[in-house]
Design a protein around this motif. Sequence first.
Motif, PDB file in Angstrom:
ATOM      1  N   ASN A 172      35.165  55.174  34.379  1.00 51.04           N
ATOM      2  CA  ASN A 172      33.882  55.086  35.069  1.00 51.04           C
ATOM      3  C   ASN A 172      34.100  54.317  36.371  1.00 51.04           C
ATOM      4  N   VAL A 173      33.804  54.937  37.494  1.00 46.76           N
ATOM      5  CA  VAL A 173      34.105  54.360  38.807  1.00 46.76           C
ATOM      6  C   VAL A 173      33.259  53.122  39.094  1.00 46.76           C
ATOM      7  N   LEU A 174      31.983  53.149  38.743  1.00 46.34           N
ATOM      8  CA  LEU A 174      31.135  51.979  38.994  1.00 46.34           C
ATOM      9  C   LEU A 174      31.621  50.781  38.190  1.00 46.34           C
ATOM     10  N   ALA A 175      31.903  50.982  36.907  1.00 46.19           N
ATOM     11  CA  ALA A 175      32.396  49.876  36.072  1.00 46.19           C
ATOM     12  C   ALA A 175      33.727  49.344  36.602  1.00 46.19           C
ATOM     13  N   LEU A 176      34.586  50.237  37.050  1.00 36.52           N
ATOM     14  CA  LEU A 176      35.890  49.833  37.582  1.00 36.52           C
ATOM     15  C   LEU A 176      35.729  49.031  38.867  1.00 36.52           C
ATOM     16  N   ASN A 177      34.848  49.472  39.752  1.00 37.16           N
ATOM     17  CA  ASN A 177      34.636  48.739  41.006  1.00 37.16           C
ATOM     18  C   ASN A 177      33.963  47.395  40.764  1.00 37.16           C
ATOM     19  N   LEU A 178      33.085  47.301  39.765  1.00 37.15           N
ATOM     20  CA  LEU A 178      32.478  46.013  39.439  1.00 37.15           C
ATOM     21  C   LEU A 178      33.533  45.043  38.904  1.00 37.15           C
ATOM     22  N   ALA A 179      34.431  45.553  38.051  1.00 35.72           N
ATOM     23  CA  ALA A 179      35.505  44.704  37.539  1.00 35.72           C
ATOM     24  C   ALA A 179      36.468  44.312  38.653  1.00 35.72           C
ATOM     25  N   LEU A 180      36.686  45.208  39.597  1.00 37.96           N
ATOM     26  CA  LEU A 180      37.546  44.921  40.740  1.00 37.96           C
ATOM     27  C   LEU A 180      36.974  43.780  41.572  1.00 37.96           C
ATOM     28  N   ALA A 181      35.666  43.775  41.732  1.00 43.25           N
ATOM     29  CA  ALA A 181      35.006  42.702  42.491  1.00 43.25           C
ATOM     30  C   ALA A 181      35.195  41.343  41.809  1.00 43.25           C
ATOM     31  N   GLN A 182      35.333  41.336  40.485  1.00 44.43           N
ATOM     32  CA  GLN A 182      35.532  40.085  39.746  1.00 44.43           C
ATOM     33  C   GLN A 182      36.950  39.530  39.916  1.00 44.43           C
ATOM     34  N   LEU A 183      37.919  40.400  40.263  1.00 42.91           N
ATOM     35  CA  LEU A 183      39.288  39.944  40.456  1.00 42.91           C
ATOM     36  C   LEU A 183      39.445  39.079  41.686  1.00 42.91           C
ATOM     37  N   ARG A 184      38.650  39.306  42.654  1.00 39.30           N
ATOM     38  CA  ARG A 184      38.808  38.638  43.941  1.00 39.30           C
ATOM     39  C   ARG A 184      38.218  37.305  43.987  1.00 39.30           C
TER      40      ARG A 184
END
Length: 184
Positions: A172-184
């Motif tokens: 799921n692209v939205l879930a992946l991008n939200l998790a990506l935002a948490q990495l930073r």
Amino acid sequence: MKRTIVTAILYTVITAIALGIGYPLAITAIAQALFHDKANGQLIAQNGQVIGSAIIGQPFTGPGYFHSRPSAAGAGYDAANSSGSNLGPTSKALADRVAASVASEQTGAPVPVDLVTASGSGLDPDITPEAAYYQAARIAKERGLSDAAVNGLIARHVTQRQFGLLGEPRVNVLALNLALAQLR
């Protein structure tokens, strides 16, 4: 004859009320009680603000984000215009659009097909794991992350086939991008 007409009208009114009002209200109540999240569109909220739905794609175009499949639904992921493009495999318009999408990737590697073709509904929120891994190097470079960190994030967000045989693995692209935002 009069009694038959009155009976027919009464049955019509009772049926209309039962099936036109009662049944939809009962099904709505059951759905809200048992499947509240699904009945309300699987909305995703962040800081009290709805930012999207897990079941409807949305455009991500920045180089630091995973990109979704292209949408054939109006101005992009517009559920009111949900449909495929109706362009066949011999369509020049389709070939030109796919060629432009492939050219925009600029990596030289073969581009996964789901990054350059729209889904049947034009609203698909998921991409294949191959499409996600294809974008990993670009995202890692743009965000200053290691390739391993981005690849690990993708691996954690892969949804396998339902019951081991229905559908295809997806991310799921939205879930992946939200998790990506948490990495930073």
